[in-house]
Write a protein that holds these residues in place. Structure first.
Motif, PDB file in Angstrom:
ATOM      1  N   CYS A   3       1.003  -1.246  -0.089  1.00 26.99           N
ATOM      2  CA  CYS A   3      -0.086   0.088   0.008  1.00 26.99           C
ATOM      3  C   CYS A   3       0.846   1.295   0.083  1.00 26.99           C
ATOM      4  CB  CYS A   3      -0.993  -0.001   1.245  1.00 26.99           C
ATOM      5  SG  CYS A   3      -2.010  -1.366   1.218  1.00 26.99           S
ATOM      6  N   LYS A   4       2.039   1.327  -0.572  1.00 25.70           N
ATOM      7  CA  LYS A   4       2.921   2.210  -0.407  1.00 25.70           C
ATOM      8  C   LYS A   4       2.398   3.454  -1.343  1.00 25.70           C
ATOM      9  CE  LYS A   4       6.109   0.771  -4.279  1.00 25.70           C
ATOM     10  NZ  LYS A   4       7.517   0.296  -4.528  1.00 25.70           N
ATOM     11  N   GLU A   5       1.601   3.405  -2.327  1.00 27.61           N
ATOM     12  CA  GLU A   5       1.199   4.377  -3.120  1.00 27.61           C
ATOM     13  C   GLU A   5      -0.036   5.140  -2.226  1.00 27.61           C
ATOM     14  OE1 GLU A   5       3.112   1.500  -5.791  1.00 27.61           O
ATOM     15  OE2 GLU A   5       1.622   1.283  -4.291  1.00 27.61           O
ATOM     16  N   LEU A   6      -0.518   4.237  -1.411  1.00 28.38           N
ATOM     17  CA  LEU A   6      -1.634   4.947  -0.561  1.00 28.38           C
ATOM     18  C   LEU A   6      -1.154   5.623   0.826  1.00 28.38           C
ATOM     19  CD1 LEU A   6      -4.182   2.172  -1.446  1.00 28.38           C
ATOM     20  CD2 LEU A   6      -4.159   4.294  -2.427  1.00 28.38           C
ATOM     21  N   LEU A   7      -0.548   4.552   1.381  1.00 29.69           N
ATOM     22  CA  LEU A   7      -0.052   5.108   2.740  1.00 29.69           C
ATOM     23  C   LEU A   7       1.151   6.191   2.738  1.00 29.69           C
ATOM     24  CD1 LEU A   7      -0.786   1.786   4.840  1.00 29.69           C
ATOM     25  CD2 LEU A   7      -2.278   3.882   4.732  1.00 29.69           C
ATOM     26  N   VAL A   8       0.918   7.179   2.383  1.00 25.85           N
ATOM     27  CA  VAL A   8       2.030   8.073   2.340  1.00 25.85           C
ATOM     28  C   VAL A   8       2.203   9.198   3.429  1.00 25.85           C
ATOM     29  CG1 VAL A   8       2.220   8.002  -0.318  1.00 25.85           C
ATOM     30  CG2 VAL A   8       0.677   9.468   0.844  1.00 25.85           C
ATOM     31  N   GLU A   9       3.038   9.663   3.762  1.00 30.27           N
ATOM     32  CA  GLU A   9       3.115  10.600   4.890  1.00 30.27           C
ATOM     33  C   GLU A   9       2.166  11.695   4.786  1.00 30.27           C
ATOM     34  OE1 GLU A   9       6.369  13.094   7.874  1.00 30.27           O
ATOM     35  OE2 GLU A   9       6.967  12.179   6.029  1.00 30.27           O
ATOM     36  N   THR A  66      -6.245  -2.735  -4.365  1.00 27.32           N
ATOM     37  CA  THR A  66      -6.116  -1.178  -3.955  1.00 27.32           C
ATOM     38  C   THR A  66      -5.296  -0.413  -4.820  1.00 27.32           C
ATOM     39  OG1 THR A  66      -4.484  -1.815  -2.197  1.00 27.32           O
ATOM     40  CG2 THR A  66      -6.792  -2.030  -1.534  1.00 27.32           C
ATOM     41  N   LEU A  67      -4.263  -1.018  -5.575  1.00 28.83           N
ATOM     42  CA  LEU A  67      -3.248  -0.522  -6.299  1.00 28.83           C
ATOM     43  C   LEU A  67      -3.988  -0.187  -7.592  1.00 28.83           C
ATOM     44  CD1 LEU A  67      -0.550   0.720  -7.114  1.00 28.83           C
ATOM     45  CD2 LEU A  67       0.105  -1.738  -7.880  1.00 28.83           C
ATOM     46  N   VAL A  68      -4.022   1.281  -8.118  1.00 24.84           N
ATOM     47  CA  VAL A  68      -4.747   1.846  -9.191  1.00 24.84           C
ATOM     48  C   VAL A  68      -3.372   2.620  -9.965  1.00 24.84           C
ATOM     49  CG1 VAL A  68      -6.248   3.297 -10.353  1.00 24.84           C
ATOM     50  CG2 VAL A  68      -6.987   1.528  -8.724  1.00 24.84           C
ATOM     51  N   VAL A  69      -3.008   2.492 -11.104  1.00 26.99           N
ATOM     52  CA  VAL A  69      -1.947   3.170 -11.705  1.00 26.99           C
ATOM     53  C   VAL A  69      -2.607   3.795 -12.916  1.00 26.99           C
ATOM     54  CG1 VAL A  69       0.051   3.232 -13.412  1.00 26.99           C
ATOM     55  CG2 VAL A  69      -0.168   1.624 -11.304  1.00 26.99           C
ATOM     56  N   PRO A  84      -0.848  -8.247  -7.872  1.00 28.62           N
ATOM     57  CA  PRO A  84      -1.020  -7.632  -6.431  1.00 28.62           C
ATOM     58  C   PRO A  84       0.283  -6.416  -6.499  1.00 28.62           C
ATOM     59  CG  PRO A  84       0.788  -9.315  -6.629  1.00 28.62           C
ATOM     60  CD  PRO A  84       0.218  -9.330  -8.065  1.00 28.62           C
ATOM     61  N   ASP A  85       0.152  -5.729  -5.254  1.00 28.49           N
ATOM     62  CA  ASP A  85       0.915  -4.437  -5.059  1.00 28.49           C
ATOM     63  C   ASP A  85       2.546  -4.997  -4.358  1.00 28.49           C
ATOM     64  OD1 ASP A  85       0.403  -4.922  -2.445  1.00 28.49           O
ATOM     65  OD2 ASP A  85       0.014  -2.707  -2.005  1.00 28.49           O
ATOM     66  N   ALA A  86       2.676  -6.329  -4.188  1.00 27.80           N
ATOM     67  CA  ALA A  86       3.727  -6.881  -3.476  1.00 27.80           C
ATOM     68  C   ALA A  86       3.631  -8.281  -3.951  1.00 27.80           C
ATOM     69  CB  ALA A  86       3.825  -6.726  -2.261  1.00 27.80           C
ATOM     70  N   ASN A 128       0.043  -7.327 -12.198  1.00 25.53           N
ATOM     71  CA  ASN A 128       1.029  -6.537 -12.033  1.00 25.53           C
ATOM     72  C   ASN A 128       2.313  -7.202 -12.300  1.00 25.53           C
ATOM     73  OD1 ASN A 128       2.961  -4.694 -11.213  1.00 25.53           O
ATOM     74  ND2 ASN A 128       1.988  -4.125  -9.387  1.00 25.53           N
ATOM     75  N   TRP A 129       2.532  -7.506 -13.482  1.00 22.93           N
ATOM     76  CA  TRP A 129       3.805  -7.901 -13.997  1.00 22.93           C
ATOM     77  C   TRP A 129       4.984  -7.397 -13.386  1.00 22.93           C
ATOM     78  CZ3 TRP A 129       3.548 -12.446 -17.221  1.00 22.93           C
ATOM     79  CH2 TRP A 129       2.599 -12.784 -17.633  1.00 22.93           C
ATOM     80  N   GLU A 130       5.231  -6.152 -13.415  1.00 21.34           N
ATOM     81  CA  GLU A 130       6.273  -5.654 -12.709  1.00 21.34           C
ATOM     82  C   GLU A 130       6.539  -6.080 -11.450  1.00 21.34           C
ATOM     83  OE1 GLU A 130       6.358  -1.400 -12.988  1.00 21.34           O
ATOM     84  OE2 GLU A 130       8.223  -1.201 -11.938  1.00 21.34           O
TER      85      GLU A 130
END
Length: 239
Positions: A36-42, A141-144, A151-153, A192-194
């Motif tokens: 969730c690093k794209e969502l849970l940002v400071e 939850t990841l949307v680009v 997955p996001d991981a 999420n191939w990457e």
């Protein structure tokens, strides 16, 4: 449901987050093992569910985060409940027509999220189940841009579930992997191939072997979450 507004500060590990509430730093449980690093940002605005259980180590659970002006649900286990309730309420056309519904079904070494079947009476007054269908639910939850990705991981567990669905399909059962997009901006889906090429390749293998892929989206609000009864497009190819 009453939620408490907070400001996300950091995530020391995948289970907890440090959140500022009314000027104080509180520890909140994070009910999502993804990055969730794209969502849970400071300094992101988050919405917390308070707990009155005195035995809990954390006073709050982090259920929503605001991202790009939208409310995103990161309570991953809630995805199973949303899909299950939508099936029972006849909101998912592709999974309608079953009169037996069960949460979690243990098969070999895996636990599939939803088991569907039809109850049939035999001539002796007994009932048995036929036309079984196994449904594995994945919350996304990841949307680009406007493309949802999972997955996001890397997820060994997710790949294991896909292989189990392939095995069940080869044994003659109907199997479905259901992606519930929990970010309102998602308009289509791609693996999420990457981040996880093994999961992405296994999803392609599953599709080639007849495992059905369903993608739906949910509408989020602090008053509740509902599934939008409209099938979304997906593309399994690598970018």
């Amino acid at each position: 449901m009453d939620y408490v507004k907070g400001i996300f500060k950091k995530r020391p590990n995948r289970f907890i987050a440090e959140v500022e509430v009314d000027g104080n730093i509180e520890i909140a449980h994070v009910p999502n093992t993804g990055r969730c690093k794209e969502l849970l940002v400071e300094d992101a605005t988050v919405w917390l569910k308070p707990s009155d259980n005195p035995n809990r180590k954390t006073k709050f659970s982090l259920h929503f985060v605001e991202n790009r002006g939208h409310l995103v649900s990161i309570y991953s286990q809630e995805a199973n409940s949303i899909v299950y309730d939508a099936i029972i309420n006849g909101q998912i056309e592709e999974l309608s027509g079953y009169d037996y519904h069960q949460r979690e079904k243990t098969i070999d070494n895996s636990r599939i999220d939803i088991y569907l079947a039809n109850e049939v009476d035999d001539c002796c007054g007994m009932t048995f189940l036929e036309d079984p269908c196994f449904v594995e639910v994945k919350g996304v939850t990841l949307v680009v841009g406007k493309e949802a990705r999972f997955p996001d991981a890397p997820t060994e567990r997710g790949t294991k579930h896909l292989k189990e669905l392939i095995k069940l399909k080869k044994e003659g059962f109907r199997t479905v992997v259901f992606f519930l997009v929990q970010h309102p901006l998602g308009e289509s889906f791609r693996p999420n191939w990457e981040n996880d090429p093994l999961f992405s390749q296994t999803l392609n293998e599953a599709h080639e072997n007849g495992v059905e892929i369903l993608v739906y989206k949910c509408d989020n609000s602090l008053e509740g979450i509902r599934l939008i009864p409209q099938l979304m497009n997906f593309d399994l190819s690598q970018l």
